[in-house]
Scaffold this active site. Structure first.
Site, PDB file in Angstrom:
ATOM      1  N   ARG A  80       1.150  -2.065  -0.071  1.00  0.00           N
ATOM      2  CA  ARG A  80      -0.207  -0.258   0.471  1.00  0.00           C
ATOM      3  C   ARG A  80       0.677   1.421   0.124  1.00  0.00           C
ATOM      4  O   ARG A  80       1.801   1.616   0.969  1.00  0.00           O
ATOM      5  CB  ARG A  80      -0.935  -0.248   1.293  1.00  0.00           C
ATOM      6  CG  ARG A  80      -1.759   0.969   0.973  1.00  0.00           C
ATOM      7  CD  ARG A  80      -2.425   1.062   2.281  1.00  0.00           C
ATOM      8  NE  ARG A  80      -3.447   2.622   2.617  1.00  0.00           N
ATOM      9  CZ  ARG A  80      -3.077   3.366   3.337  1.00  0.00           C
ATOM     10  NH1 ARG A  80      -2.288   3.172   4.211  1.00  0.00           N
ATOM     11  NH2 ARG A  80      -4.095   4.478   3.772  1.00  0.00           N
ATOM     12  N   HIS A 123      -2.214  10.790   0.463  1.00  0.00           N
ATOM     13  CA  HIS A 123      -1.701  10.917   2.076  1.00  0.00           C
ATOM     14  C   HIS A 123      -1.311  12.013   2.505  1.00  0.00           C
ATOM     15  O   HIS A 123      -0.250  11.918   2.858  1.00  0.00           O
ATOM     16  CB  HIS A 123      -1.256   9.698   1.647  1.00  0.00           C
ATOM     17  CG  HIS A 123      -1.003   8.874   3.516  1.00  0.00           C
ATOM     18  ND1 HIS A 123      -1.069   7.598   3.811  1.00  0.00           N
ATOM     19  CD2 HIS A 123      -0.740   9.833   4.377  1.00  0.00           C
ATOM     20  CE1 HIS A 123      -0.933   7.451   4.284  1.00  0.00           C
ATOM     21  NE2 HIS A 123      -0.293   8.384   5.212  1.00  0.00           N
ATOM     22  N   GLU A 168      -7.606   8.358   5.541  1.00  0.00           N
ATOM     23  CA  GLU A 168      -7.250   8.908   7.449  1.00  0.00           C
ATOM     24  C   GLU A 168      -7.548  10.789   6.612  1.00  0.00           C
ATOM     25  O   GLU A 168      -7.226  11.553   8.030  1.00  0.00           O
ATOM     26  CB  GLU A 168      -6.581   8.782   7.756  1.00  0.00           C
ATOM     27  CG  GLU A 168      -5.680   7.841   8.931  1.00  0.00           C
ATOM     28  CD  GLU A 168      -4.801   7.661   9.367  1.00  0.00           C
ATOM     29  OE1 GLU A 168      -3.994   8.684   9.537  1.00  0.00           O
ATOM     30  OE2 GLU A 168      -3.988   6.883   9.672  1.00  0.00           O
ATOM     31  N   ASN A 303      -8.000   1.908   9.562  1.00  0.00           N
ATOM     32  CA  ASN A 303      -6.540   1.592   9.555  1.00  0.00           C
ATOM     33  C   ASN A 303      -6.575   2.389  11.635  1.00  0.00           C
ATOM     34  O   ASN A 303      -7.571   2.880  12.005  1.00  0.00           O
ATOM     35  CB  ASN A 303      -6.019   3.356   9.991  1.00  0.00           C
ATOM     36  CG  ASN A 303      -5.305   3.265   8.218  1.00  0.00           C
ATOM     37  OD1 ASN A 303      -5.671   2.473   7.865  1.00  0.00           O
ATOM     38  ND2 ASN A 303      -4.915   4.530   7.526  1.00  0.00           N
ATOM     39  N   TYR A 305      -4.741   2.067  15.969  1.00  0.00           N
ATOM     40  CA  TYR A 305      -3.545   2.317  16.263  1.00  0.00           C
ATOM     41  C   TYR A 305      -3.978   1.791  17.969  1.00  0.00           C
ATOM     42  O   TYR A 305      -3.124   0.718  18.403  1.00  0.00           O
ATOM     43  CB  TYR A 305      -2.851   3.467  16.261  1.00  0.00           C
ATOM     44  CG  TYR A 305      -2.309   3.871  14.613  1.00  0.00           C
ATOM     45  CD1 TYR A 305      -0.741   2.886  14.475  1.00  0.00           C
ATOM     46  CD2 TYR A 305      -3.124   3.734  13.464  1.00  0.00           C
ATOM     47  CE1 TYR A 305      -0.236   3.274  13.486  1.00  0.00           C
ATOM     48  CE2 TYR A 305      -2.357   3.790  12.466  1.00  0.00           C
ATOM     49  CZ  TYR A 305      -0.912   3.244  12.671  1.00  0.00           C
ATOM     50  OH  TYR A 305      -0.462   4.010  11.155  1.00  0.00           O
ATOM     51  N   GLU A 384      -3.504  -0.027   8.158  1.00  0.00           N
ATOM     52  CA  GLU A 384      -2.846   0.300   8.749  1.00  0.00           C
ATOM     53  C   GLU A 384      -3.150  -0.277   9.992  1.00  0.00           C
ATOM     54  O   GLU A 384      -3.836  -0.437  10.976  1.00  0.00           O
ATOM     55  CB  GLU A 384      -2.620   1.582   9.131  1.00  0.00           C
ATOM     56  CG  GLU A 384      -1.543   2.594   7.670  1.00  0.00           C
ATOM     57  CD  GLU A 384      -1.731   4.022   8.308  1.00  0.00           C
ATOM     58  OE1 GLU A 384      -1.313   4.585   8.708  1.00  0.00           O
ATOM     59  OE2 GLU A 384      -2.042   4.949   6.931  1.00  0.00           O
TER      60      GLU A 384
HETATM   61  C1  PNW Z   1      -1.498   7.465  10.845  1.00  0.00           C
HETATM   62  N1  PNW Z   1      -3.705  10.609  15.726  1.00  0.00           N
HETATM   63  O1  PNW Z   1      -1.593   8.533  10.984  1.00  0.00           O
HETATM   64  C2  PNW Z   1      -0.719   8.116   8.671  1.00  0.00           C
HETATM   65  O2  PNW Z   1      -1.126   7.178   8.158  1.00  0.00           O
HETATM   66  C3  PNW Z   1       0.333   7.653   9.005  1.00  0.00           C
HETATM   67  O3  PNW Z   1       1.319   8.434   7.807  1.00  0.00           O
HETATM   68  C4  PNW Z   1       1.369   7.860   9.858  1.00  0.00           C
HETATM   69  O4  PNW Z   1       2.323   7.976   9.619  1.00  0.00           O
HETATM   70  C5  PNW Z   1       0.879   6.440  10.666  1.00  0.00           C
HETATM   71  O5  PNW Z   1      -0.520   6.559  11.693  1.00  0.00           O
HETATM   72  C6  PNW Z   1       1.564   6.880  12.444  1.00  0.00           C
HETATM   73  O6  PNW Z   1       1.207   7.872  13.170  1.00  0.00           O
HETATM   74  C7  PNW Z   1      -1.765   9.208  12.162  1.00  0.00           C
HETATM   75  O7  PNW Z   1      -3.067  11.619  16.281  1.00  0.00           O
HETATM   76  C8  PNW Z   1      -1.530  10.589  13.212  1.00  0.00           C
HETATM   77  O8  PNW Z   1      -4.140  10.274  16.288  1.00  0.00           O
HETATM   78  C9  PNW Z   1      -1.229  11.119  13.965  1.00  0.00           C
HETATM   79  C10 PNW Z   1      -3.212   9.912  14.415  1.00  0.00           C
HETATM   80  C11 PNW Z   1      -3.967   9.097  14.088  1.00  0.00           C
HETATM   81  C12 PNW Z   1      -2.606   8.009  12.980  1.00  0.00           C
END
Ligand code: PNW
Length: 488
Positions: A80, A123, A168, A303, A305, A384
Site C-alpha cells: 500500500r 495521503h 484518514e 487504520n 492504532y 494500517e
Molecule cells: C497515521 N492521531 O497517522 C498515518 O496514516 C500515517 O501516515 C502515520 O505515519 C501513522 O498513522 C503513524 O502515526 C496518524 O493523532 C497520525 O490519532 C496521528 C493520529 C492518527 C493517525
C-alpha cells in the site's frame, strides 16, 4: 481459541505493508515536483521536531527498485503506497509526465515481483499552490482532486485495480485545520469542519467518476477509527464523553459514506460549541453532496492504532499526556470535546504514548462490520496498524540486527485480534503493517520509527528488524504459530 494451537488465515487473506509518498520518497524538488503543504509546513519554525523535512526521507524515489526487491524477499503479497499529487500535478493543475512516470515504473516493478499494488491517491500532501487558494476549506479543491485522480487512472488504470481515494480524512481535516498539529497548521474549528466535508466530497465524486469509467475497479477509502470506552460504563457523563469521541472520530466519516447523512447528535454538538462554524458547514453542504459522498464503495480500509478511555470527570491520576513534539501550540482536534478527559487504565504504552490494546481492534472490526460494512456489502481490510519503539541497531555474530521484541509481540497480538474478529463472523481480508520502512513521522520527524525495516538516514541502508523477520515467517506459514518463535 486455545493459545497452544496454530491459527491459520483464510486463503484469500492478504498480507502487506504500507507507506506514504511524503514519508518515504524524498526527491522533493526533482523532475518537476513542487512544494506540498508538508514541504511548506516543515519549514515553519517549530512545526516539526528537529526541523526535519521530507527533502530526502528514505530516498525511495531513487531506491524504489531495491525496496520492491526487499518486499519480495520478505514475502509481502501487497504493498500500500500513495501517489504524490504535487509530483503529478505540481501546481494542482497541469500534468507533469515525469511525475506520473515514477508511479508507472513503481507499479511495473511491483507487478514484476508479483506484489499487488494498493494505491492511495491522497495521503496528506496537498500541492501548496492549492493551499494558497484555500486548500480543503474550499470546494474547488475537491474538483481538482477528482481531476488528479482521473489523470492517475489514465496512466495506471490498465495495471492498478485497487484505488483508495483518501487516507484518514480525520487527520487531514481536524488535525490539520483545527488542531494546528499537521499541515497547514491552522487553528480553526470552522476550517476543520469545511475541510472534512470537502475531502469527503472529493472522495465521493472521485468514486463516482472512476466507477463510470471502469466498473471492475475496486474502490474505497481508508479511515482512522478508534474504540472509545467510557471510564465508568454506568456513569452518564462518561457515556456521553464516549459518544462524542466516537461521533467525531468514527461516525462523522462512516455515516455520510455509508448512510448519506452526518450524525445529527454531533452536528448539534458542533452548533452548541461554535454556531458560526456550524452555519458555515451547513452552507457548504450543497444539494447532492451527501448523495455523492455515499456513492457505493467496495472496500473500507481501517487504520487502527489505539483506543480511548474517556470520561466526563477529571482523572484522579492524570494519564501520561502525550507531549507535543515541538513548542508549537496544539489545540484539540475535537471541536466539541469540552469537558472530556482521557483516563489511564494501565495498558502498556508505546513511545508515542499510544495504548497497546489489540482487543480493541477485534471490537472495532466487529462493530464496523455489523453496523456499516456488511449491510453495504463492503469488504474490510486493516490498512494500517503498527507501533513506534526505541529500536537499537546492534551487531550480532557480525550481522546488523534490530531486536525489536515489543514490535514482534505487537504484530502477533494484532494479527490474533484479526483472527478473533474472523471467528466472530467479520469478513476482514487483509492486514498492512505500518510501516514497511522507518520514515518521516509527520510532526515527529525522523525521531519515531514505525518500520519493520530499519532505515539508516545517513547511508540509506535498510536492515530488516526481528519484527520484519517474524512477519515474513507468518506470511510464509499463513498462520500464527502457538508461541513466539525466538528470532534467529
Ligand atoms: C497515521 N492521531 O497517522 C498515518 O496514516 C500515517 O501516515 C502515520 O505515519 C501513522 O498513522 C503513524 O502515526 C496518524 O493523532 C497520525 O490519532 C496521528 C493520529 C492518527 C493517525
Amino acid at each position: 481459541m486455545s493459545e497452544n494451537s496454530e491459527r491459520a488465515f483464510p486463503a484469500n487473506f492478504l498480507f502487506g505493508a504500507a507507506t506514504a509518498a511524503f514519508q518515504i520518497e524524498g526527491a522533493a524538488f526533482e523532475d518537476g515536483r513542487r512544494a506540498s503543504i508538508w514541504d511548506a509546513f516543515s519549514r515553519e519554525p517549530g512545526a516539526v521536531i528537529h526541523a526535519d523535512n521530507g527533502d530526502v526521507a528514505c530516498d525511495h524515489y531513487h531506491l524504489y527498485r531495491d525496496d520492491v526487491a526487499l518486499m519480495k524477499r520478505m514475502g509481502l503479497q501487497t504493498y500500500r503506497f500513495s501517489t504524490s499529487w504535487s509530483r503529478v500535478r505540481p501546481d494542482g493543475g497541469d500534468l507533469n509526465p515525469k511525475g506520473v512516470d515514477f508511479y508507472s515504473r513503481l507499479v511495473d516493478e511491483l507487478l514484476e515481483a508479483d506484489i499487488l499494488p494498493w494505491l492511495t491517491l491522497y495521503h496528506w500532501d496537498l500541492p501548496q499552490a492549492l493551499q494558497e487558494r484555500g486548500g480543503w476549506t474550499v470546494r474547488e479543491t475537491a474538483d481538482r482532486f477528482t481531476e488528479y485522480a482521473l489523470d492517475m487512472h489514465d496512466a495506471l488504470g490498465d495495471r492498478v485495480n485497487v484505488w483508495t481515494t483518501l487516507n484518514e480524512p480525520w487527520c487531514s481535516s481536524f488535525l490539520s485545520y483545527a488542531a494546528g498539529i499537521h499541515a497547514p497548521g491552522h487553528y480553526s474549528d470552522a476550517e476543520g469542519m469545511l475541510a472534512a466535508h470537502h475531502l469527503l466530497l472529493g472522495h465521493g465524486q472521485t468514486v463516482r467518476e472512476l466507477r463510470a469509467r471502469d466498473s471492475s475497479l475496486n474502490l474505497g477509502i481508508t479511515l482512522n477509527l478508534t474504540v472509545a470506552d467510557p471510564a465508568d460504563a454506568n456513569d452518564p457523563a462518561d457515556i456521553d464523553a464516549a459518544r462524542r469521541i466516537d461521533g467525531q472520530f468514527n461516525r462523522w466519516f462512516l455515516d455520510p459514506i455509508f448512510r448519506g447523512a452526518y450524525p445529527s447528535d454531533i452536528m448539534a454538538d458542533f452548533r452548541r460549541v461554535d454556531a458560526a462554524a456550524a452555519d458555515a458547514l451547513q452552507a457548504a453542504i450543497l444539494p447532492g453532496d451527501l448523495e455523492a459522498i455515499s456513492t457505493a464503495i467496495d472496500t473500507l480500509g481501517v487504520n487502527y492504532y489505539h483506543g480511548e478511555l474517556v470520561s466526563g470527570h477529571a482523572p484522579v491520576v492524570p494519564p501520561p499526556v502525550g507531549e507535543a513534539p515541538t513548542d508549537r501550540p496544539g489545540r484539540s482536534p475535537f471541536p466539541a470535546s469540552d469537558g472530556i478527559f482521557w483516563h489511564e487504565r494501565g495498558l502498556p504504552r508505546t513511545p508515542m504514548n499510544w495504548e497497546v490494546q489489540p482487543e480493541g481492534l477485534t471490537r472495532l472490526l466487529t462493530r464496523v462490520w455489523r453496523e456499516y460494512a456488511q449491510p453495504a456489502e463492503v469488504t474490510l481490510y486493516v490498512t494500517e496498524n503498527g507501533a513506534a519503539y526505541d529500536d537499537e541497531l546492534v551487531v550480532d555474530a557480525g550481522e546488523p540486527r534490530v531486536h525489536d521484541a515489543e514490535r514482534v509481540e505487537f504484530v502477533r497480538d494484532h494479527l490474533a485480534a484479526i483472527l478473533d474478529a474472523q471467528d466472530a463472523g467479520v469478513d476482514v481480508r487483509g492486514y498492512f503493517y505500518w510501516s514497511l520502512l522507518d520514515n518521516f513521522e509527520w510532526a515527529w520527524g525522523y525521531e519515531k520509527r514505525f518500520g519493520i525495516v530499519r532505515v539508516d538516514y545517513d547511508t540509506q541502508v535498510r536492515t530488516v528488524k526481528d519484527s520484519g523477520r517474524e512477519y515474513s515467517r507468518i506470511i510464509a506459514a499463513r498462520a500464527l504459530a502457538p508461541h513466539a518463535v525466538p528470532a534467529s
